[in-house]
Scaffold this active site. Structure first.
Site, PDB file in Angstrom:
ATOM      1  N   LYS A  22     -25.117 -85.738-124.168  1.00  0.00           N
ATOM      2  CA  LYS A  22     -24.853 -84.632-123.170  1.00  0.00           C
ATOM      3  C   LYS A  22     -25.910 -84.962-122.133  1.00  0.00           C
ATOM      4  O   LYS A  22     -25.720 -84.867-120.575  1.00  0.00           O
ATOM      5  CB  LYS A  22     -24.939 -83.204-123.584  1.00  0.00           C
ATOM      6  CG  LYS A  22     -25.434 -82.144-122.758  1.00  0.00           C
ATOM      7  CD  LYS A  22     -25.322 -80.900-123.381  1.00  0.00           C
ATOM      8  CE  LYS A  22     -26.740 -80.505-123.946  1.00  0.00           C
ATOM      9  NZ  LYS A  22     -27.624 -79.769-122.778  1.00  0.00           N
ATOM     10  N   ASN A  23     -27.301 -84.978-122.303  1.00  0.00           N
ATOM     11  CA  ASN A  23     -28.563 -84.985-121.605  1.00  0.00           C
ATOM     12  C   ASN A  23     -28.429 -86.304-120.772  1.00  0.00           C
ATOM     13  O   ASN A  23     -29.011 -86.279-119.655  1.00  0.00           O
ATOM     14  CB  ASN A  23     -29.666 -84.868-122.197  1.00  0.00           C
ATOM     15  CG  ASN A  23     -29.972 -83.365-122.419  1.00  0.00           C
ATOM     16  OD1 ASN A  23     -29.169 -82.235-122.364  1.00  0.00           O
ATOM     17  ND2 ASN A  23     -30.887 -83.032-123.447  1.00  0.00           N
ATOM     18  N   CYS A 116     -34.211 -68.114-118.563  1.00  0.00           N
ATOM     19  CA  CYS A 116     -33.434 -68.770-119.839  1.00  0.00           C
ATOM     20  C   CYS A 116     -33.802 -68.103-120.990  1.00  0.00           C
ATOM     21  O   CYS A 116     -35.123 -67.368-120.962  1.00  0.00           O
ATOM     22  CB  CYS A 116     -33.735 -70.195-119.786  1.00  0.00           C
ATOM     23  SG  CYS A 116     -34.126 -70.971-121.581  1.00  0.00           S
ATOM     24  N   ARG A 121     -38.059 -71.166-117.116  1.00  0.00           N
ATOM     25  CA  ARG A 121     -37.842 -72.790-116.786  1.00  0.00           C
ATOM     26  C   ARG A 121     -37.919 -73.286-115.333  1.00  0.00           C
ATOM     27  O   ARG A 121     -36.898 -73.360-114.612  1.00  0.00           O
ATOM     28  CB  ARG A 121     -36.723 -73.328-117.346  1.00  0.00           C
ATOM     29  CG  ARG A 121     -36.768 -73.237-119.051  1.00  0.00           C
ATOM     30  CD  ARG A 121     -35.455 -73.475-119.723  1.00  0.00           C
ATOM     31  NE  ARG A 121     -35.160 -74.796-119.747  1.00  0.00           N
ATOM     32  CZ  ARG A 121     -34.070 -75.377-120.310  1.00  0.00           C
ATOM     33  NH1 ARG A 121     -33.258 -74.659-120.856  1.00  0.00           N
ATOM     34  NH2 ARG A 121     -33.939 -76.801-120.338  1.00  0.00           N
ATOM     35  N   ASP A 304     -36.554 -80.819-128.321  1.00  0.00           N
ATOM     36  CA  ASP A 304     -35.025 -80.509-128.559  1.00  0.00           C
ATOM     37  C   ASP A 304     -34.681 -80.636-129.954  1.00  0.00           C
ATOM     38  O   ASP A 304     -33.555 -80.493-130.714  1.00  0.00           O
ATOM     39  CB  ASP A 304     -33.907 -81.271-128.026  1.00  0.00           C
ATOM     40  CG  ASP A 304     -33.508 -80.769-126.546  1.00  0.00           C
ATOM     41  OD1 ASP A 304     -33.877 -79.666-126.229  1.00  0.00           O
ATOM     42  OD2 ASP A 304     -32.990 -81.450-125.710  1.00  0.00           O
ATOM     43  N   ARG A 396     -21.638 -76.050-126.736  1.00  0.00           N
ATOM     44  CA  ARG A 396     -22.575 -76.582-125.485  1.00  0.00           C
ATOM     45  C   ARG A 396     -23.027 -77.996-125.762  1.00  0.00           C
ATOM     46  O   ARG A 396     -22.910 -78.992-124.859  1.00  0.00           O
ATOM     47  CB  ARG A 396     -23.572 -75.870-125.129  1.00  0.00           C
ATOM     48  CG  ARG A 396     -23.199 -74.522-124.272  1.00  0.00           C
ATOM     49  CD  ARG A 396     -24.672 -74.061-123.838  1.00  0.00           C
ATOM     50  NE  ARG A 396     -25.429 -75.007-123.313  1.00  0.00           N
ATOM     51  CZ  ARG A 396     -26.713 -75.114-122.974  1.00  0.00           C
ATOM     52  NH1 ARG A 396     -27.194 -74.154-123.810  1.00  0.00           N
ATOM     53  NH2 ARG A 396     -27.282 -76.238-122.522  1.00  0.00           N
TER      54      ARG A 396
HETATM   55  C1  UD1 Z   1     -36.580 -80.411-121.444  1.00  0.00           C
HETATM   56  C2  UD1 Z   1     -37.099 -81.684-122.093  1.00  0.00           C
HETATM   57  C3  UD1 Z   1     -35.782 -82.344-122.336  1.00  0.00           C
HETATM   58  C4  UD1 Z   1     -34.729 -81.408-123.108  1.00  0.00           C
HETATM   59  C5  UD1 Z   1     -34.594 -80.287-122.119  1.00  0.00           C
HETATM   60  C6  UD1 Z   1     -34.024 -79.216-122.929  1.00  0.00           C
HETATM   61  C7  UD1 Z   1     -39.252 -82.709-122.046  1.00  0.00           C
HETATM   62  C8  UD1 Z   1     -40.360 -83.441-121.362  1.00  0.00           C
HETATM   63  N1  UD1 Z   1     -38.130 -82.470-121.481  1.00  0.00           N
HETATM   64  O1  UD1 Z   1     -36.124 -80.864-120.283  1.00  0.00           O
HETATM   65  O2  UD1 Z   1     -36.183 -83.478-123.159  1.00  0.00           O
HETATM   66  O3  UD1 Z   1     -33.680 -82.100-123.441  1.00  0.00           O
HETATM   67  O4  UD1 Z   1     -36.121 -79.613-122.108  1.00  0.00           O
HETATM   68  O5  UD1 Z   1     -34.142 -78.811-124.120  1.00  0.00           O
HETATM   69  O6  UD1 Z   1     -39.413 -82.653-123.273  1.00  0.00           O
HETATM   70  N2  UD1 Z   1     -41.294 -78.037-115.246  1.00  0.00           N
HETATM   71  C9  UD1 Z   1     -42.233 -77.316-114.225  1.00  0.00           C
HETATM   72  N3  UD1 Z   1     -41.495 -77.281-112.924  1.00  0.00           N
HETATM   73  C10 UD1 Z   1     -40.262 -77.889-112.902  1.00  0.00           C
HETATM   74  C11 UD1 Z   1     -39.643 -78.665-113.847  1.00  0.00           C
HETATM   75  C12 UD1 Z   1     -40.352 -78.748-115.231  1.00  0.00           C
HETATM   76  O7  UD1 Z   1     -43.208 -76.678-114.547  1.00  0.00           O
HETATM   77  O8  UD1 Z   1     -40.178 -77.712-111.823  1.00  0.00           O
HETATM   78  C13 UD1 Z   1     -42.002 -77.712-116.492  1.00  0.00           C
HETATM   79  C14 UD1 Z   1     -41.359 -77.083-117.506  1.00  0.00           C
HETATM   80  O9  UD1 Z   1     -41.404 -75.712-117.773  1.00  0.00           O
HETATM   81  C15 UD1 Z   1     -41.470 -77.635-119.023  1.00  0.00           C
HETATM   82  C16 UD1 Z   1     -42.106 -79.279-118.556  1.00  0.00           C
HETATM   83  O10 UD1 Z   1     -42.105 -79.200-117.278  1.00  0.00           O
HETATM   84  O11 UD1 Z   1     -42.899 -77.116-119.419  1.00  0.00           O
HETATM   85  C17 UD1 Z   1     -40.806 -80.127-118.727  1.00  0.00           C
HETATM   86  O12 UD1 Z   1     -39.684 -79.869-117.960  1.00  0.00           O
HETATM   87  P1  UD1 Z   1     -38.307 -80.807-117.984  1.00  0.00           P
HETATM   88  O13 UD1 Z   1     -38.581 -82.008-118.643  1.00  0.00           O
HETATM   89  O14 UD1 Z   1     -37.895 -80.670-116.527  1.00  0.00           O
HETATM   90  O15 UD1 Z   1     -37.483 -79.847-118.663  1.00  0.00           O
HETATM   91  P2  UD1 Z   1     -35.991 -79.968-119.042  1.00  0.00           P
HETATM   92  O16 UD1 Z   1     -35.271 -80.822-118.060  1.00  0.00           O
HETATM   93  O17 UD1 Z   1     -35.755 -78.575-119.176  1.00  0.00           O
END
Ligand code: UD1
Length: 416
Positions: A22-23, A116, A121, A304, A396
Site C-alpha cells: 500500500k505505502n 490523526c 502528524r 508500522d 485499509r
Molecule cells: C511514517 C513512517 C512510515 C509509515 C507511516 C505510517 C518512518 C520514517 N515513517 O510515515 O514508514 O509507513 O508512518 O505508519 O518511520 N514529520 C514532520 N513534518 C512533516 C512530515 C513528517 O515533522 O512534514 C515527522 C513526523 O511527525 C514523524 C517523522 O517526521 O515523526 C516521520 O514522518 P513521515 O515518514 O513523513 O511519516 P509518515 O509518512 O506518516
C-alpha cells in the site's frame, strides 16, 4: 459495522502470498499525475486506501480501471486541481497529489489532513520544501492553495527523516526547472520504488537508496508502467503471527531485505527464519523470549510493526521494552491488549511489557490499521474467542486478510 471473530490457539501453518505494498502504491498513484497518459500499475493491493486514492484521482479528472491487481490510470483528462477535505481526512496520503499538481499545472487546492488517532502528524516539511522550490503556498479555509507556481530546483535538507516529505519533493523535483538536491531523505523501499518508477519513465534521479538525492528536472515524463513492490509490513505481520502461535509460515513473493529488521527481532525472540531469494519461512518457538525494540526510519525497526511486536512481547518470557521514536502516541492497542490479559505499562513513548503465558479472548476494538493487526495476531494466540470491532481499519491495509489467515488454519470469520 463488521467485526472479526477469531478462535485462538491454532498454530498457523502453510504458505501465504504477500500482496503489493500500500505505502508504495499510493505515491506512485500520485505520480501518475505528472505525465498525461495511460499509466499501468501492476500488483496494486485491492484495499480501501488504494480505492480512496483512486477516487481522489477520479475527482481530479483521471479515468481509473481496476482489473484484479492491475490498475490503469488515464491522466490525459485531469483538469481539476482540488483534493477535498472529505477524502483527505479519511486518508492522509492524499496530500501526495500536491507536488505533482504543482509540477504539472502550477496550481493546487489540497485540504490539510488535520490530526490523526495517534497524535499530530505534521506536513510542514512537505510545505517548506515546496516553498524552497518556489511555490507560494497559502492556507485558506483549511486548504493549501497555490497559484501560478513555477517550480525550480533547490537544495533542501530535512531535519527529520520523512517518508512523506521525501516522496512529495521527489515528485515535485522531477519536472522542476534545474537541479534539486535533497539531503537526509528517507530510504524506505517505498521511496526507492517511487524513484525507480519515475526513472523508468524518463526522470533523472541520482543517489536512489542513499540519504542524498540529486534530481535534474526534465521537461516531460512518459506514462508509468510499474509493478508495486511486495508489502514488507504485511509480510512481517504474518511472520509475527507465526511467532505468536508457534506455527510455521512461508511468505511468498517477498524481498527479505525489506523487512530484515523485523526478521532479526523475531530471531532474537526465538524464531527460526530461513531466507530465500523471494521467500522467507518463519517458525515460531514454543514461547517467544522478551526483546527490546526501538523504532527507527528504514533500515531500522519500522513503526508500522511496533504494535504487532508488542503483541508478541505480551506472551514472551520476560520483560520487553518497546520504544516508538517516530510516533510517540501510537499506542492505542495497549489498552485493548490489556483487555486480553496483557501486562503492559506505558511511560510516554515506551511500553514495558511483562510477558504472560497466555492471553485470553475478549471483545476488543480496532483503533487504527497496525493496532488492529496486533489485536488479530494476539487473538490468534489467545485462549478462547476474541471479537474485534471496527475492522474497517484492517481493510485499509491488509488485502484478503481472513482468506489468507483461514488458508493457514486460523479459525476466523467476519461477522456483522
Ligand atoms: C511514517 C513512517 C512510515 C509509515 C507511516 C505510517 C518512518 C520514517 N515513517 O510515515 O514508514 O509507513 O508512518 O505508519 O518511520 N514529520 C514532520 N513534518 C512533516 C512530515 C513528517 O515533522 O512534514 C515527522 C513526523 O511527525 C514523524 C517523522 O517526521 O515523526 C516521520 O514522518 P513521515 O515518514 O513523513 O511519516 P509518515 O509518512 O506518516
Amino acid at each position: 459495522m463488521d467485526k472479526l471473530r477469531i478462535s485462538g490457539g491454532v498454530p498457523l501453518a502453510g504458505e501465504v502470498a504477500i500482496s503489493g505494498a500500500k505505502n508504495a502504491a499510493l505515491p506512485i498513484m500520485a505520480a501518475t499525475l505528472l505525465a498525461p497518459g495511460v499509466h499501468r500499475l501492476r500488483n496494486v493491493p485491492r484495499l480501501r486506501d488504494t480505492q480512496t486514492f483512486a477516487r481522489v484521482l477520479e475527482l481530479l479528472g483521471a479515468k481509473i480501471s481496476f482489473d484484479g491487481n492491475l490498475l490503469t490510470i488515464d491522466t490525459h483528462t485531469v483538469k481539476s486541481v482540488e483534493a477535498p477535505y472529505e477524502l483527505v481526512k479519511t486518508m492522509r496520503a492524499s496530500i501526495y497529489v500536491l507536488g505533482p499538481l504543482l509540477a504539472r499545472f502550477g496550481q493546487a487546492r489540497v485540504s490539510l489532513p488535520g490530526g490523526c488517532a495517534w497524535g499530530p502528524r505534521p506536513v510542514n516539511l512537505h510545505l517548506t520544501g515546496l516553498q524552497a522550490m518556489g511555490a507560494k503556498l497559502d492556507i485558506e479555509h483549511g486548504y493549501i492553495v497555490a497559484r501560478d507556481v513555477k517550480l525550480r530546483g533547490a537544495t533542501v535538507s530535512f531535519d527529520v527523516v520523512s517518508v512523506g516529505a521525501t516522496a512529495q519533493l521527489v515528485m515535485a523535483a522531477v519536472l522542476a526547472q534545474g537541479t534539486t538536491v535533497l539531503e537526509n531523505v528517507a530510504i524506505e523501499p517505498d521511496v526507492t520504488a517511487l524513484g525507480e518508477a519515475l526513472v523508468a519513465c524518463g526522470a533523472r534521479i541520482e543517489g536512489l537508496g542513499s540519504r542524498r538525492l540529486t534530481i535534474h528536472g526534465v521537461s516531460a515524463l512518459r506514462p508509468i508502467d510499474a509493478t508495486i513492490i511486495p508489502d514488507r509490513i504485511e509480510a512481517a505481520t504474518f511472520a509475527a503471527a507465526a511467532a505468536m502461535t508457534g506455527g510455521r509460515i512461508r511468505l511468498l513473493g517477498v524481498v527479505p531485505e525489506h523487512f530484515e529488521a523485523a526478521l532479526h527481532k523475531l530471531e532474537e525472540a526465538g524464531c527460526a527464519v530461513e531466507r530465500g531469494v523471494d521467500t522467507v519461512a518463519v517458525s515460531g518457538p514454543a514461547r517467544p523470549s522478551a526483546v527490546n525494540v526501538v523504532t527507527q526510519p528504514f533500515p531500522g525497526f519500522p513503526t508500522d510493526m511496533q504494535a504487532q511486536m508488542i503483541a508478541v512481547c505480551a506472551i514472551a518470557e520476560g520483560t520487553s521494552v518497546v520504544e516508538d521514536t517516530i510516533y510517540h502516541d501510537r499506542f492505542t492497542h495497549v489498552q485493548e491488549l490489556a483487555r486480553m490479559g496483557a501486562r503492559i505499562e506505558l511511560k510516554g513513548n515506551v511500553a514495558v511489557v511483562n510477558g504472560v503465558r497466555h492471553l485470553s479472548g475478549a471483545q476488543v476494538m480496532a483503533t487504527d490499521l497496525r493496532a488492529s493487526a496486533s489485536l488479530v495476531i494476539a487473538a490468534l494466540a489467545a485462549e478462547g474467542e476474541t471479537l474485534i470491532d471496527r475492522i474497517y481499519h484492517l481493510d485499509r491495509g491488509y488485502e484478503a486478510l481472513e482468506r489468507k489467515l483461514s488458508a493457514l488454519g486460523a479459525r476466523v470469520a467476519r461477522v456483522r
